[in-house]
Motif scaffolding. Structure first.
Motif, PDB file in Angstrom:
ATOM      1  N   ARG A   1      37.655  80.845 165.869  1.00 56.61           N
ATOM      2  CA  ARG A   1      36.497  81.315 166.665  1.00 56.61           C
ATOM      3  C   ARG A   1      36.370  82.834 166.551  1.00 56.61           C
ATOM      4  O   ARG A   1      35.286  83.370 166.376  1.00 56.61           O
ATOM      5  N   ILE A   2      37.505  83.539 166.631  1.00 58.81           N
ATOM      6  CA  ILE A   2      37.475  85.013 166.542  1.00 58.81           C
ATOM      7  C   ILE A   2      36.964  85.437 165.164  1.00 58.81           C
ATOM      8  O   ILE A   2      36.220  86.403 165.035  1.00 58.81           O
ATOM      9  N   ALA A   3      37.354  84.668 164.129  1.00 57.85           N
ATOM     10  CA  ALA A   3      36.962  85.023 162.755  1.00 57.85           C
ATOM     11  C   ALA A   3      35.451  84.999 162.554  1.00 57.85           C
ATOM     12  O   ALA A   3      34.940  85.572 161.589  1.00 57.85           O
ATOM     13  N   ALA A   4      34.735  84.354 163.460  1.00 59.81           N
ATOM     14  CA  ALA A   4      33.268  84.266 163.321  1.00 59.81           C
ATOM     15  C   ALA A   4      32.565  85.361 164.117  1.00 59.81           C
ATOM     16  O   ALA A   4      31.335  85.355 164.214  1.00 59.81           O
ATOM     17  N   THR A   5      33.297  86.320 164.680  1.00 58.17           N
ATOM     18  CA  THR A   5      32.667  87.342 165.523  1.00 58.17           C
ATOM     19  C   THR A   5      32.557  88.689 164.797  1.00 58.17           C
ATOM     20  O   THR A   5      33.326  88.953 163.867  1.00 58.17           O
TER      21      THR A   5
ATOM     22  N   ILE B   1      47.851  87.514 172.904  1.00 57.63           N
ATOM     23  CA  ILE B   1      47.299  88.530 171.991  1.00 57.63           C
ATOM     24  C   ILE B   1      46.214  87.853 171.146  1.00 57.63           C
ATOM     25  O   ILE B   1      46.412  86.749 170.639  1.00 57.63           O
ATOM     26  N   GLU B   2      45.070  88.533 170.985  1.00 61.05           N
ATOM     27  CA  GLU B   2      43.983  87.962 170.179  1.00 61.05           C
ATOM     28  C   GLU B   2      44.367  87.996 168.709  1.00 61.05           C
ATOM     29  O   GLU B   2      44.624  89.081 168.162  1.00 61.05           O
ATOM     30  N   PRO B   3      44.409  86.860 168.015  1.00 60.91           N
ATOM     31  CA  PRO B   3      44.766  86.890 166.593  1.00 60.91           C
ATOM     32  C   PRO B   3      43.556  87.182 165.701  1.00 60.91           C
ATOM     33  O   PRO B   3      42.694  86.328 165.540  1.00 60.91           O
ATOM     34  N   HIS B   4      43.484  88.394 165.160  1.00 64.32           N
ATOM     35  CA  HIS B   4      42.427  88.727 164.200  1.00 64.32           C
ATOM     36  C   HIS B   4      43.018  88.509 162.810  1.00 64.32           C
ATOM     37  O   HIS B   4      43.294  89.446 162.056  1.00 64.32           O
ATOM     38  N   VAL B   5      43.256  87.258 162.520  1.00 64.79           N
ATOM     39  CA  VAL B   5      44.044  86.860 161.355  1.00 64.79           C
ATOM     40  C   VAL B   5      43.366  85.663 160.690  1.00 64.79           C
ATOM     41  O   VAL B   5      42.847  84.789 161.387  1.00 64.79           O
TER      42      VAL B   5
ATOM     43  N   HIS C   1      49.979  72.977 167.143  1.00 63.12           N
ATOM     44  CA  HIS C   1      49.489  74.331 167.457  1.00 63.12           C
ATOM     45  C   HIS C   1      48.019  74.502 167.068  1.00 63.12           C
ATOM     46  O   HIS C   1      47.551  75.630 166.903  1.00 63.12           O
ATOM     47  N   GLU C   2      47.312  73.392 166.900  1.00 66.82           N
ATOM     48  CA  GLU C   2      45.933  73.486 166.405  1.00 66.82           C
ATOM     49  C   GLU C   2      45.024  74.268 167.363  1.00 66.82           C
ATOM     50  O   GLU C   2      44.089  74.940 166.933  1.00 66.82           O
ATOM     51  N   ALA C   3      45.298  74.218 168.666  1.00 67.67           N
ATOM     52  CA  ALA C   3      44.447  74.933 169.630  1.00 67.67           C
ATOM     53  C   ALA C   3      44.495  76.436 169.351  1.00 67.67           C
ATOM     54  O   ALA C   3      43.462  77.118 169.412  1.00 67.67           O
ATOM     55  N   ALA C   4      45.683  76.944 169.018  1.00 69.97           N
ATOM     56  CA  ALA C   4      45.814  78.377 168.702  1.00 69.97           C
ATOM     57  C   ALA C   4      45.084  78.698 167.404  1.00 69.97           C
ATOM     58  O   ALA C   4      44.454  79.751 167.267  1.00 69.97           O
ATOM     59  N   ARG C   5      45.144  77.777 166.439  1.00 69.62           N
ATOM     60  CA  ARG C   5      44.412  77.982 165.179  1.00 69.62           C
ATOM     61  C   ARG C   5      42.914  78.013 165.444  1.00 69.62           C
ATOM     62  O   ARG C   5      42.178  78.791 164.841  1.00 69.62           O
TER      63      ARG C   5
END
Ligand code: SF4
Length: 206
Positions: free
Chosen positions: A137-141, A37-41, A128-132
């Motif tokens: 990356r998503i936060a910049a879109t 699931i894409e985390p928009h968090v 878990h840094e890869a998930a962070r």
């Protein structure tokens, strides 16, 4: 809830929008690695330094070599020599420590901004840094900005339920009581919105 809905109806969301409370490393790992699931968090990040010295975010993670590159492009590694038996390097805090080389730092012009009181720089990378990083990356879109906007609209309705309709706590016990109470409050909220809209009359034309 997501797992229950998935088990029962075989559906799950493509993205999940939430506040920083959902931005912890295990939660992001669950979304990204387990549920796809894409985390928009917003990422829960305590590593940012308050002064102007380098934070770990100023170091670049190289996925291929699995090491950090410091602002002057020197490497930080979890091991600088090969061990006979392979080691995981994972600490009790679920991190892996990456270290720069003392010989690189000693003559570095950036040392005062990087590791003033130590002879080399250390970075603790969470397992878990890869998930962070995915969440960052998503936060910049632009899609993330749209998600934030959508979340605000939903949060406002909950705030209205709490403050104006006084649903700050549930008064009836049990799951069915809570469902009834919440459904009634939501119905009242919708009726109020409907009354407000109809009182404005139809939109003017011409
Ligand atoms: S002090 Fe060391 S780790 Fe920091 S920027 Fe300089 S060489 Fe890189």
């Amino acid at each position: 809830m997501i797992s229950r809905v998935e088990a029962q109806f075989d559906i799950k969301p493509e993205r999940l929008i939430g506040d920083t409370a959902y931005g912890t490393a295990p939660m992001l790992a669950w979304m990204v690695e387990e549920k796809d699931i894409e985390p928009h968090v917003t990422v829960w990040d305590k590593t940012e330094r308050k002064n102007d010295s380098f934070s770990s975010n100023d170091f670049h993670w190289d996925e291929e070599t699995e090491e950090y590159r410091c602002p002057v492009c020197n490497a930080l590694r979890s091991e600088w020599r090969a061990f006979k038996n392979e080691r995981s390097h994972v600490t009790k805090a679920n991190t892996i420590i990456f270290r720069s080389r003392q010989t690189d730092c000693v003559a570095c012009p950036m040392k005062a901004k990087c590791c003033l009181n130590t002879s080399f720089r250390k970075i603790a990378r969470g397992v878990h840094e890869a998930a962070r990083d995915v969440a960052r990356r998503i936060a910049a879109t632009p899609t993330y900005q749209r998600s934030r906007h959508e979340r605000k609209k939903v949060e406002m309705l909950f705030a209205h339920l709490k403050r104006i309709l006084k649903l700050d706590r549930l008064r009836v016990r049990g799951m069915s009581g809570a469902t009834d109470e919440f459904t009634l409050a939501a119905a009242v909220q919708n009726l109020r919105r409907l009354a407000k809209l109809t009182s404005q009359g139809p939109p003017l034309t011409g």
